[in-house]
Design an enzyme around this catalytic site. Structure first.
Site, PDB file in Angstrom:
ATOM      1  N   HIS A  83      39.405  52.654  39.451  1.00 56.05           N
ATOM      2  CA  HIS A  83      39.681  51.214  39.521  1.00 56.05           C
ATOM      3  C   HIS A  83      38.409  50.460  39.130  1.00 56.05           C
ATOM      4  CE1 HIS A  83      40.395  47.217  41.144  1.00 56.05           C
ATOM      5  NE2 HIS A  83      41.684  47.499  41.103  1.00 56.05           N
TER       6      HIS A  83
ATOM      7  N   GLY B  29      42.070  39.640  40.186  1.00 53.34           N
ATOM      8  CA  GLY B  29      41.656  38.768  41.284  1.00 53.34           C
ATOM      9  C   GLY B  29      41.245  37.375  40.853  1.00 53.34           C
TER      10      GLY B  29
ATOM     11  N   GLU C 267      44.309  47.416  33.237  1.00 54.27           N
ATOM     12  CA  GLU C 267      43.908  46.241  34.007  1.00 54.27           C
ATOM     13  C   GLU C 267      42.683  45.606  33.363  1.00 54.27           C
ATOM     14  OE1 GLU C 267      45.168  46.425  38.353  1.00 54.27           O
ATOM     15  OE2 GLU C 267      43.448  47.744  38.210  1.00 54.27           O
TER      16      GLU C 267
HETATM   17  P1  PGA Z   1      44.982  41.433  41.520  1.00 55.87           P
HETATM   18  O1  PGA Z   1      44.371  42.900  41.581  1.00 55.87           O
HETATM   19  O2  PGA Z   1      46.475  41.561  41.476  1.00 55.87           O
HETATM   20  O3  PGA Z   1      44.503  40.763  42.791  1.00 55.87           O
HETATM   21  O4  PGA Z   1      44.454  40.767  40.295  1.00 55.87           O
HETATM   22  C1  PGA Z   1      44.891  43.933  40.782  1.00 55.87           C
HETATM   23  C2  PGA Z   1      44.130  45.193  41.026  1.00 55.87           C
HETATM   24  O5  PGA Z   1      42.927  45.148  41.276  1.00 55.87           O
HETATM   25  O6  PGA Z   1      44.694  46.307  40.969  1.00 55.87           O
END
Ligand code: PGA
Length: 250
Positions: free
Chosen positions: A95, A172, A166
């Site tokens: 991640h 976030g 991602e």
């Molecule tokens: P988020 O996070 O939905 O808060 O943007 C996604 C993630 O970190 O997997």
């Protein structure tokens, strides 16, 4: 047919009682849910309680991280072997928060992927570029390197592997990628997987993650090369998370 996987990454949120209350609510909302896979990724501390509550339900359990060594002098770490004890099916590998805040490199991420497979778990390899990398036109170069190194120890069979695309700048921030950009990247990842694994590369599920919420989920989940979402902030409330799951079912 790729069954979408909608995953709730709680990050460093929820005490054990809070985790219990959430999961009891989620189990009520879920009922019987054919066609969509739902997975929850609590903190390590809540995994035993979560395993107990989710036993016999269709909701899968995942670990947010796990160390590739089975045991040893790694103070503070939890191994893949240890989480495999707890009815965990998935492990997030690489991640972006682990890469950035904890200094994980592609080599370590690749070892996590290998360790997960060795223990019969399904790795979710997280890949994605930063804003600077995207602006410099290097997004694919970065994602390709993460795929290449993250999967270097995987043989010819992708075997349960999931990829989470991602973009780091979307995590976030409340600023999700444009669905067309997510599709373009997912399509390049798909082609790469086909080159690497042949026909079974076509079956690997690719999630989109980064500011997914109940309002934008459908736009991502209807993309041809996207089969699921990895959800952080909007997964912390079971009803909001369920609205995202619902978006793929309708
Ligand atoms: P988020 O996070 O939905 O808060 O943007 C996604 C993630 O970190 O997997």
């Amino acid at each position: 047919m790729r069954i979408p996987i909608i995953a709730a990454n709680w990050k460093m949120h929820k005490t054990v009682p809070e985790a219990r209350a959430y999961l009891e609510r989620l189990v009520k909302l879920a009922g019987r849910d054919p066609g969509v896979e739902v997975a929850v990724f609590p903190s390590f501390t809540a995994l035993p309680a979560a395993a107990e509550i989710l036993r016999g339900t269709s909701i899968a359990l995942g670990a947010q991280d796990a160390h590739p060594e089975p045991a040893g002098a790694y103070t503070g770490a939890v191994s893949v072997a240890q989480v495999a004890d707890l009815s965990v099916r998935y492990v997030l590998c690489g991640h972006s928060e682990r890469r950035k805040l904890f200094g994980e490199d592609d080599l370590l991420v690749g070892r996590k992927v290998r360790a997960a497979l060795d223990h019969g778990l399904a790795p979710i390899l997280c890949v994605g570029e930063t804003l600077d990398e995207r602006r410099a036109g290097r997004a694919w170069e970065v994602v390709e390197r993460q795929l290449d190194r993250g999967l270097s120890s995987v043989g010819d069979d992708p075997d349960g592997l999931v990829i989470a695309y991602e973009p780091v700048w979307a995590i976030g921030t409340g600023v999700a990628a444009q669905p067309a950009d997510a599709q373009e990247m997912a399509n390049r990842i798909r082609s790469w997987l086909r080159d690497r694994f042949g026909a079974s590369g076509g079956e690997v599920r690719i999630q989109y993650g980064g500011s997914v919420n109940p309002n934008n989920a459908r736009a991502f989940l209807s993309l041809p090369d996207v089969a699921g979402a990895l959800v952080g902030g909007a997964s912390l409330d079971p009803d909001a998370f369920w609205a995202i799951v619902h978006a793929v079912r309708t």
